[in-house]
Design a protein around this motif. Structure first.
Motif, PDB file in Angstrom:
ATOM      1  N   VAL A   1       5.742  -4.616   7.242  1.00 40.80           N
ATOM      2  CA  VAL A   1       6.733  -3.266   7.496  1.00 40.80           C
ATOM      3  C   VAL A   1       6.043  -2.106   6.785  1.00 40.80           C
ATOM      4  N   GLU A   2       6.059  -0.962   7.926  1.00 44.38           N
ATOM      5  CA  GLU A   2       5.742   0.329   7.321  1.00 44.38           C
ATOM      6  C   GLU A   2       6.672   1.293   7.639  1.00 44.38           C
ATOM      7  N   PHE A   3       6.639   2.317   6.590  1.00 48.20           N
ATOM      8  CA  PHE A   3       7.724   3.175   6.717  1.00 48.20           C
ATOM      9  C   PHE A   3       7.316   4.523   6.022  1.00 48.20           C
ATOM     10  N   VAL A   4       7.924   5.692   6.558  1.00 47.42           N
ATOM     11  CA  VAL A   4       7.661   6.946   5.866  1.00 47.42           C
ATOM     12  C   VAL A   4       9.092   7.617   5.442  1.00 47.42           C
ATOM     13  N   PRO A   5       9.682   7.642   4.433  1.00 47.19           N
ATOM     14  CA  PRO A   5      10.929   8.281   3.952  1.00 47.19           C
ATOM     15  C   PRO A   5      11.013   9.746   4.737  1.00 47.19           C
ATOM     16  N   ASP A   6      12.373   9.832   5.302  1.00 45.68           N
ATOM     17  CA  ASP A   6      12.367  11.150   5.974  1.00 45.68           C
ATOM     18  C   ASP A   6      12.614  12.300   5.194  1.00 45.68           C
ATOM     19  N   GLY A   7      11.967  13.181   5.214  1.00 48.11           N
ATOM     20  CA  GLY A   7      11.622  14.342   4.429  1.00 48.11           C
ATOM     21  C   GLY A   7      12.641  15.199   4.393  1.00 48.11           C
ATOM     22  N   ASN A   8      13.824  15.117   5.298  1.00 48.54           N
ATOM     23  CA  ASN A   8      14.972  15.800   5.414  1.00 48.54           C
ATOM     24  C   ASN A   8      16.201  15.099   4.605  1.00 48.54           C
ATOM     25  N   ILE A   9      15.942  14.204   4.242  1.00 56.22           N
ATOM     26  CA  ILE A   9      16.775  13.553   3.326  1.00 56.22           C
ATOM     27  C   ILE A   9      16.182  13.508   1.877  1.00 56.22           C
ATOM     28  N   PHE A  10      15.089  13.016   1.936  1.00 54.70           N
ATOM     29  CA  PHE A  10      14.339  13.240   0.456  1.00 54.70           C
ATOM     30  C   PHE A  10      13.496  14.108   0.343  1.00 54.70           C
TER      31      PHE A  10
ATOM     32  N   LYS B   1       0.826  -1.063   0.074  1.00 55.50           N
ATOM     33  CA  LYS B   1      -0.162   0.147  -0.013  1.00 55.50           C
ATOM     34  C   LYS B   1       0.876   1.359   0.037  1.00 55.50           C
ATOM     35  N   VAL B   2       0.586   2.103  -0.926  1.00 54.04           N
ATOM     36  CA  VAL B   2       1.402   3.271  -0.868  1.00 54.04           C
ATOM     37  C   VAL B   2       0.152   4.576  -0.765  1.00 54.04           C
ATOM     38  N   MET B   3       0.355   5.382   0.424  1.00 58.29           N
ATOM     39  CA  MET B   3      -0.564   6.245   0.704  1.00 58.29           C
ATOM     40  C   MET B   3      -0.284   7.524   0.586  1.00 58.29           C
ATOM     41  N   GLY B   4      -1.007   8.446   0.516  1.00 54.70           N
ATOM     42  CA  GLY B   4      -0.973  10.158  -0.075  1.00 54.70           C
ATOM     43  C   GLY B   4      -0.092  10.684   0.566  1.00 54.70           C
ATOM     44  N   ASP B   5       0.202  10.302   1.944  1.00 55.50           N
ATOM     45  CA  ASP B   5       1.171  11.161   2.769  1.00 55.50           C
ATOM     46  C   ASP B   5       2.520  10.370   2.826  1.00 55.50           C
ATOM     47  N   GLY B   6       2.985   9.620   1.582  1.00 53.64           N
ATOM     48  CA  GLY B   6       4.162   9.194   1.524  1.00 53.64           C
ATOM     49  C   GLY B   6       4.544   7.890   2.337  1.00 53.64           C
ATOM     50  N   ARG B   7       3.426   7.405   3.043  1.00 53.58           N
ATOM     51  CA  ARG B   7       3.476   6.071   3.921  1.00 53.58           C
ATOM     52  C   ARG B   7       3.467   4.948   3.242  1.00 53.58           C
ATOM     53  N   VAL B   8       4.397   3.970   3.278  1.00 57.84           N
ATOM     54  CA  VAL B   8       4.230   2.754   2.382  1.00 57.84           C
ATOM     55  C   VAL B   8       4.334   1.485   3.639  1.00 57.84           C
ATOM     56  N   SER B   9       3.342   0.384   3.234  1.00 56.37           N
ATOM     57  CA  SER B   9       3.382  -0.434   3.891  1.00 56.37           C
ATOM     58  C   SER B   9       3.574  -1.991   3.164  1.00 56.37           C
ATOM     59  N   ILE B  10       4.043  -3.225   3.511  1.00 53.73           N
ATOM     60  CA  ILE B  10       4.193  -4.206   2.830  1.00 53.73           C
ATOM     61  C   ILE B  10       4.126  -5.155   3.773  1.00 53.73           C
ATOM     62  N   ARG B  11       3.088  -6.095   3.582  1.00 59.43           N
ATOM     63  CA  ARG B  11       2.818  -7.214   4.230  1.00 59.43           C
ATOM     64  C   ARG B  11       2.883  -8.644   3.417  1.00 59.43           C
ATOM     65  N   ASP B  12       3.797  -9.618   3.915  1.00 59.22           N
ATOM     66  CA  ASP B  12       3.729 -10.729   3.359  1.00 59.22           C
ATOM     67  C   ASP B  12       3.191 -11.893   4.352  1.00 59.22           C
ATOM     68  N   TYR B  13       3.187 -13.112   3.656  1.00 56.45           N
ATOM     69  CA  TYR B  13       2.449 -14.185   4.634  1.00 56.45           C
ATOM     70  C   TYR B  13       3.699 -15.466   4.442  1.00 56.45           C
ATOM     71  N   GLY B  14       4.644 -15.059   4.690  1.00 57.23           N
ATOM     72  CA  GLY B  14       5.851 -15.797   4.552  1.00 57.23           C
ATOM     73  C   GLY B  14       5.864 -16.526   6.139  1.00 57.23           C
ATOM     74  N   ARG B  15       7.212 -16.925   6.465  1.00 53.93           N
ATOM     75  CA  ARG B  15       7.371 -17.465   7.917  1.00 53.93           C
ATOM     76  C   ARG B  15       7.560 -16.476   9.099  1.00 53.93           C
ATOM     77  N   GLY B  16       7.751 -15.294   8.721  1.00 53.72           N
ATOM     78  CA  GLY B  16       7.731 -14.366   9.676  1.00 53.72           C
ATOM     79  C   GLY B  16       9.200 -14.283  10.390  1.00 53.72           C
ATOM     80  N   ILE B  17       9.771 -13.073  10.700  1.00 48.53           N
ATOM     81  CA  ILE B  17      11.123 -12.893  11.614  1.00 48.53           C
ATOM     82  C   ILE B  17      10.818 -13.831  12.806  1.00 48.53           C
TER      83      ILE B  17
END
Length: 616
Positions: free
Chosen positions: A164-173, A68-84
């Motif tokens: 995993v969900e993350f928002v790229p740092d606007g100070n770098i990007f 999922k890529v959201m309008g505020d720059g947030r990205v989430s990725i969900r898999d159905y593997g074994r899990g960490i």
């Protein structure tokens, strides 16, 4: 002589993992960028997380990934593997050289082997969350720029896997924005290479049943191919190819699911092995150029412990498919010698059509041999006093330390080239000046490249006559005025490159220079604006007594000003072919005779524009 600085124990500094990544992000994710280019860092962040999920699928765990890529720059990725493993969730995303991929028993042929990927994403994100689901328990950890802010564990009914969900740092990007087309193209590549895997992007499913066969089928007009797509599969190797009617060679190559946009040892091995196999099959020593001209191919290999030439993994450097395995050349050659030879014997009509294509290329090459020799002689003489080319010192095909930074601006007329020439960096920036509007070469044969002095001198300046192996500039930049004539010249140049040198585009070397349309200033401050919106915003900031200048052409921008637009803050729009682009259809639509479809488009959009003006 430089002033000496005291060098003692105080001068030695140790950075922790996140400080080093944030201080030198380019070492880990390539260039930063704002999202306008498909190789900008924000897409590398997405890729690094996705690669981990793909590795799970490759190991037989999980057939679905949700992105999922959201309008505020947030990205989430969900898999159905074994899990960490829950006890290692924090370590896996925050300790360099910690991961499960070092154990080849678990991940034999993964993309990410260096234990850095998700750590880089974590360090370069203002917000980062990782959650592992395993056997009814879940562990969650949250970070900010790599610093752990919260972690906890609890019961769950969710199936196994990792989120995993993350928002790229606007100070770098700076002012980044995700282009969903770039992410969509990457996801298509992933499903082509992993038959049976479903990836959902914002709810839309991407899936492939036939792998690289589907990839080529979606990228070319199958009906215009000279013969049906040849699709060959083996252990750790898959190849699909055919020949069309265009010039050049078009390849898409992959290693362990990673799109190697700059090729590498596996692609070189395929190009060589294809020539040898075809020569042996027909018993004729056909010229390699005649065999490969107009080929469209996709090549995928899986190797153990791959060695890439950069952290972003765009070019394979491995010479062997495994530390103790066969060489890349022999691996690919043996596969083709067996599989392709059998295929051609079993499909005589394909073999006949392939040979006809080779003979046609041979005939065309011999027909223009005399013209080519004369044109090359003229180009050689012209190069001694070539006023069209103002060359630079660093070239892409050299060992110069700044070879990667080399670029050439193709300009219209002496006025525009004059401003760029005076303000350029002579180390890395060359300028080629066109005399006027180039020829519309759509549907013309390659003979025109040698008969037209402009085109011939341009191909020699770029050194692409015999392919991209000795390309002299990493970036070929079309720099034309932002008016009707400039746009027309831009289209004509695009047609030239797409018609005769499509690999220059598909390999990511062709760009459009963006220059400001307006200068907005008062006595204290100046803004250069690239759009009407930017102009209005600048006028609001400056308030009263504002002077607005509309730049009609590049020649109107002084060299002192131009230096700002081709320096560190240069704005380049990459010319790219998406996964679904049909090159022949594209050129026919824009550069062919006035087709009914194009007339309809112009009429409909002109009407919309007139209606908008009437409302205002």
């Amino acid at each position: 002589m430089a002033k000496q600085v005291k060098y003692d124990e105080q001068a030695i500094r140790s950075l922790d993992w996140k400080e080093h990544i944030r201080m030198r992000p380019g070492m880990y994710i390539g260039k930063l960028g704002n999202g306008n280019s498909p190789d900008d860092g924000i897409y590398v962040l997405v890729k690094e997380v996705l690669d981990n999920s793909l590795d799970e699928f490759m190991m037989g765990a999980g057939k679905k990934i949700e992105v999922k890529v959201m309008g505020d720059g947030r990205v989430s990725i969900r898999d159905y593997g074994r899990g960490i493993p829950l006890g290692k969730v924090v370590d896996c995303v925050s300790k360099i050289n910690t991961g499960g991929k070092y154990d080849s028993r678990v991940f034999q042929k993964s993309v990410g082997l260096n234990g850095v990927g998700t750590k880089a994403v974590n360090a370069l994100s203002s917000y980062f969350k990782v959650q592992a689901f395993r056997e009814g328990r879940t562990k969650i950890a949250e970070f900010s720029t790599g610093e752990l802010t919260k972690e906890w564990e609890e019961a769950t009914e969710e199936p196994n896997g990792t989120y995993v969900e993350f928002v790229p740092d606007g100070n770098i990007f700076k002012q980044y924005k995700f282009n969903l087309e770039y992410i969509e193209d990457r996801i298509w590549d992933y499903v082509y290479l992993n038959r049976g895997l479903s990836i959902y992007l914002n709810g839309q499913r991407y899936y492939s049943k036939n792998g690289l066969f589907d990839l080529l089928s979606n990228r070319v007009d199958v009906e215009k191919l000279r013969y049906p797509i040849v699709h060959l599969m083996g252990d750790d190797i898959e190849i699909a190819f055919s020949h069309g009617n265009n010039y050049g060679e078009q390849y898409v190559s992959f290693v362990n699911g990673q799109n190697t946009t700059q090729g590498g040892t596996h692609l070189n091995a395929f190009r060589s092995a294809l020539v040898k196999t075809i020569r042996d099959f027909y018993g004729k020593s056909y010229d390699a150029t005649d065999i490969r001209t107009a080929i469209v191919a996709a090549v995928s290999v899986r190797v153990m412990e791959p060695v890439f030439e950069s952290q972003t993994k765009t070019k394979l450097g491995s010479t062997h498919v495994a530390p103790d395995g066969p060489s890349m050349n022999s691996f690919v050659a043996d596969f083709l010698r067996h599989k392709l030879d059998n295929y051609l014997h079993k499909n005589p009509e394909v073999a006949k059509s392939l040979q006809k294509r080779i003979i046609q290329s041979e005939r065309e090459r011999k027909e223009i041999a005399g013209i080519r020799k004369l044109a090359n002689s003229k180009a050689k003489k012209a190069s001694l006093h070539n006023k069209k080319l103002r060359d630079c010192r660093a070239h892409y095909n050299s060992k110069h330390k700044r070879a990667q930074d080399s670029m050439i601006f193709i300009t219209e007329g002496d006025s525009a080239s004059g401003s760029i020439t005076k303000s350029r960096d002579v180390q890395t920036q060359a300028v080629f000046s066109l005399r006027g509007k180039p020829l519309n070469c759509y549907r013309l044969t390659k003979k025109v490249v040698y008969q037209n002095d402009e085109f011939n001198l341009l191909q020699h300046a770029l050194n692409i006559e015999d392919g991209l192996d000795e390309l002299r500039y990493n970036k070929v930049i079309i720099a034309t005025d932002a008016d009707v004539d400039g746009m027309h010249i831009r289209l004509l140049l695009l047609t030239f490159f797409l018609q005769f040198f499509p690999e220059l585009v598909s390999n990511g070397h062709l760009y459009i220079l963006e220059t400001p349309l307006f200068r907005v200033r008062n006595k204290k401050k100046t803004f250069y604006c690239y759009s009407e919106e930017e102009k209005q915003e600048a006028m609001k900031k400056l308030g009263r007594d504002v002077e607005v200048t509309r730049f009609k052409g590049l020649g109107e921008i002084s060299p002192d000003e131009f230096k700002q637009f081709i320096g560190d803050d240069i704005r380049l729009e990459p010319v790219r072919l998406s996964a679904s682009t049909d090159l022949e259809q594209l050129l026919s639509y824009y550069m062919g005779k006035n087709t009914p479809q194009r007339q309809r488009f112009i009429i409909d959009n002109l009407r919309l524009e007139l209606d908008a003006l009437a409302e205002n």
